[in-house]
Design a protein around this motif. Structure first.
Motif, PDB file in Angstrom:
ATOM      1  N   ARG A  81       0.856  -1.182   0.000  1.00 18.94           N
ATOM      2  CA  ARG A  81       0.000   0.000   0.000  1.00 18.94           C
ATOM      3  C   ARG A  81       0.895   1.236   0.000  1.00 18.94           C
ATOM      4  O   ARG A  81       1.940   1.255   0.645  1.00 18.94           O
ATOM      5  CB  ARG A  81      -0.886   0.081   1.242  1.00 18.94           C
ATOM      6  CG  ARG A  81      -1.755  -1.119   1.509  1.00 18.94           C
ATOM      7  CD  ARG A  81      -2.884  -1.246   0.494  1.00 18.94           C
ATOM      8  NE  ARG A  81      -3.830  -2.284   0.862  1.00 18.94           N
ATOM      9  CZ  ARG A  81      -3.657  -3.575   0.631  1.00 18.94           C
ATOM     10  NH1 ARG A  81      -2.568  -3.997   0.051  1.00 18.94           N
ATOM     11  NH2 ARG A  81      -4.571  -4.456   0.980  1.00 18.94           N
TER      12      ARG A  81
ATOM     13  N   LYS B 196      -0.706   2.299  16.008  1.00 21.67           N
ATOM     14  CA  LYS B 196      -1.704   2.231  14.941  1.00 21.67           C
ATOM     15  C   LYS B 196      -1.554   3.423  14.002  1.00 21.67           C
ATOM     16  O   LYS B 196      -1.316   4.546  14.438  1.00 21.67           O
ATOM     17  CB  LYS B 196      -3.101   2.237  15.575  1.00 21.67           C
ATOM     18  CG  LYS B 196      -4.238   2.080  14.617  1.00 21.67           C
ATOM     19  CD  LYS B 196      -5.549   2.075  15.399  1.00 21.67           C
ATOM     20  CE  LYS B 196      -6.737   2.090  14.482  1.00 21.67           C
ATOM     21  NZ  LYS B 196      -7.990   2.186  15.230  1.00 21.67           N
TER      22      LYS B 196
ATOM     23  N   LEU C  87      -3.919   0.439  10.183  1.00 24.37           N
ATOM     24  CA  LEU C  87      -2.853  -0.555  10.240  1.00 24.37           C
ATOM     25  C   LEU C  87      -2.358  -0.660  11.672  1.00 24.37           C
ATOM     26  O   LEU C  87      -2.003   0.343  12.279  1.00 24.37           O
ATOM     27  CB  LEU C  87      -1.688  -0.148   9.340  1.00 24.37           C
ATOM     28  CG  LEU C  87      -2.004   0.160   7.884  1.00 24.37           C
ATOM     29  CD1 LEU C  87      -0.766   0.672   7.178  1.00 24.37           C
ATOM     30  CD2 LEU C  87      -2.542  -1.064   7.206  1.00 24.37           C
TER      31      LEU C  87
ATOM     32  N   THR D 291       0.456  -2.430  14.395  1.00 25.76           N
ATOM     33  CA  THR D 291       1.824  -2.916  14.352  1.00 25.76           C
ATOM     34  C   THR D 291       2.073  -3.802  15.562  1.00 25.76           C
ATOM     35  O   THR D 291       1.304  -3.821  16.515  1.00 25.76           O
ATOM     36  CB  THR D 291       2.837  -1.757  14.371  1.00 25.76           C
ATOM     37  OG1 THR D 291       2.665  -1.009  15.576  1.00 25.76           O
ATOM     38  CG2 THR D 291       2.654  -0.849  13.178  1.00 25.76           C
TER      39      THR D 291
ATOM     40  N   THR E  74       7.117  -5.652  13.327  1.00 32.93           N
ATOM     41  CA  THR E  74       6.975  -4.690  12.228  1.00 32.93           C
ATOM     42  C   THR E  74       8.305  -3.965  12.033  1.00 32.93           C
ATOM     43  O   THR E  74       8.849  -3.411  12.975  1.00 32.93           O
ATOM     44  CB  THR E  74       5.862  -3.677  12.538  1.00 32.93           C
ATOM     45  OG1 THR E  74       4.629  -4.385  12.740  1.00 32.93           O
ATOM     46  CG2 THR E  74       5.697  -2.689  11.401  1.00 32.93           C
TER      47      THR E  74
ATOM     48  N   ALA F 168       3.658   0.699   2.772  1.00 34.57           N
ATOM     49  CA  ALA F 168       3.429  -0.302   3.813  1.00 34.57           C
ATOM     50  C   ALA F 168       3.223  -1.659   3.176  1.00 34.57           C
ATOM     51  O   ALA F 168       2.629  -1.783   2.102  1.00 34.57           O
ATOM     52  CB  ALA F 168       2.209   0.075   4.650  1.00 34.57           C
TER      53      ALA F 168
ATOM     54  N   VAL G  73       1.233  -4.880   4.017  1.00 38.09           N
ATOM     55  CA  VAL G  73       0.098  -5.147   4.897  1.00 38.09           C
ATOM     56  C   VAL G  73      -0.466  -6.532   4.645  1.00 38.09           C
ATOM     57  O   VAL G  73      -0.647  -6.947   3.505  1.00 38.09           O
ATOM     58  CB  VAL G  73      -1.018  -4.096   4.645  1.00 38.09           C
ATOM     59  CG1 VAL G  73      -2.198  -4.342   5.555  1.00 38.09           C
ATOM     60  CG2 VAL G  73      -0.486  -2.704   4.807  1.00 38.09           C
ATOM     61  N   LYS G  74      -0.757  -7.235   5.739  1.00 42.37           N
ATOM     62  CA  LYS G  74      -1.432  -8.520   5.641  1.00 42.37           C
ATOM     63  C   LYS G  74      -2.471  -8.585   6.744  1.00 42.37           C
ATOM     64  O   LYS G  74      -2.142  -8.491   7.920  1.00 42.37           O
ATOM     65  CB  LYS G  74      -0.437  -9.673   5.781  1.00 42.37           C
ATOM     66  CG  LYS G  74      -1.061 -11.023   5.524  1.00 42.37           C
ATOM     67  CD  LYS G  74      -0.031 -12.117   5.408  1.00 42.37           C
ATOM     68  CE  LYS G  74      -0.711 -13.406   5.011  1.00 42.37           C
ATOM     69  NZ  LYS G  74       0.265 -14.462   4.825  1.00 42.37           N
TER      70      LYS G  74
ATOM     71  N   GLY H 237      -4.676  -6.408   7.823  1.00 35.16           N
ATOM     72  CA  GLY H 237      -4.715  -5.231   8.672  1.00 35.16           C
ATOM     73  C   GLY H 237      -3.490  -5.038   9.544  1.00 35.16           C
ATOM     74  O   GLY H 237      -3.398  -4.086  10.300  1.00 35.16           O
ATOM     75  N   GLN H 238      -2.537  -5.938   9.432  1.00 36.85           N
ATOM     76  CA  GLN H 238      -1.289  -5.883  10.209  1.00 36.85           C
ATOM     77  C   GLN H 238      -0.183  -5.344   9.314  1.00 36.85           C
ATOM     78  O   GLN H 238       0.033  -5.863   8.212  1.00 36.85           O
ATOM     79  CB  GLN H 238      -0.926  -7.290  10.701  1.00 36.85           C
ATOM     80  CG  GLN H 238       0.364  -7.388  11.451  1.00 36.85           C
ATOM     81  CD  GLN H 238       0.241  -6.851  12.859  1.00 36.85           C
ATOM     82  OE1 GLN H 238      -0.769  -7.015  13.511  1.00 36.85           O
ATOM     83  NE2 GLN H 238       1.277  -6.213  13.321  1.00 36.85           N
ATOM     84  N   ALA H 239       0.508  -4.310   9.771  1.00 38.89           N
ATOM     85  CA  ALA H 239       1.629  -3.764   9.011  1.00 38.89           C
ATOM     86  C   ALA H 239       2.858  -4.628   9.278  1.00 38.89           C
ATOM     87  O   ALA H 239       3.303  -4.746  10.414  1.00 38.89           O
ATOM     88  CB  ALA H 239       1.892  -2.327   9.415  1.00 38.89           C
TER      89      ALA H 239
END
Length: 162
Positions: free
Chosen positions: A53, A64, A82, A84, A88, A118, A120-121, A123-125
């Motif tokens: 992203r 966040k 996102l 973390t 991360t 970013a 991202v997977k 919603g997790q950065a």
């Protein structure tokens, strides 16, 4: 005459068998694995492209980020959050600014209005990156503002005079 034809047939069968064996071995041990590796790399690249992203931060909290997506992942134009964790990776310019296994305070490295990339997977950065701001010098584990030295620090030299 029959012995000559028989010897020629045996020699031809031997040469054909050796060529077939070499060709089959090449395909099995070189060509097929190469083809599988290319297919797997394409699949991984497609998955990676879905995870990337690029956008502008609208809000920053200690663990966040809120990002308005400009490119990547099918979220274009949307605002996403996102989260973390201690795994991360945070990168400013070419240097990583956090240590693996330590949860970083995002407000130290990011502010609203920053443009970031970013990975991202769900919603997790997994990784965050931004370019250094003007006048900012990046060193491993720290970012310093050269225009405004902190207490006890001397201002950088402006150049040498002759």
């Amino acid at each position: 005459m029959r012995k000559g034809i028989l010897a020629l047939i045996i020699a031809g069968a031997f040469i054909f068998g050796a060529a077939a064996g070499l060709g089959g071995g090449y395909y099995k041990y070189v060509a097929a694995p190469r083809k599988q590796a290319v297919e797997m790399a394409k699949k991984q690249q497609e998955e990676m492209n879905k995870m990337v992203r690029h956008g502008t931060l609208t809000a920053v909290e200690p663990d966040k980020l809120t990002l308005k997506v400009e490119k990547g992942g099918g979220d274009i134009g949307q605002v996403i959050s996102l989260t973390t964790n201690e795994y991360t990776s945070i990168q400013v310019g070419m240097g990583f600014v956090n240590k693996p296994g330590e949860k970083a305070d995002l407000t130290k490295w990011f502010k609203a209005g920053d443009t970031i990339d970013a990975l991202v997977k769900d919603g997790q950065a997994l990784a965050l990156h931004r370019e250094p701001r003007p006048g900012e010098q990046v060193q491993q584990g720290q970012v310093s503002d050269q225009q405004h030295p902190g207490p006890g620090q001397a201002a950088p030299a402006q150049g040498q005079k002759k």
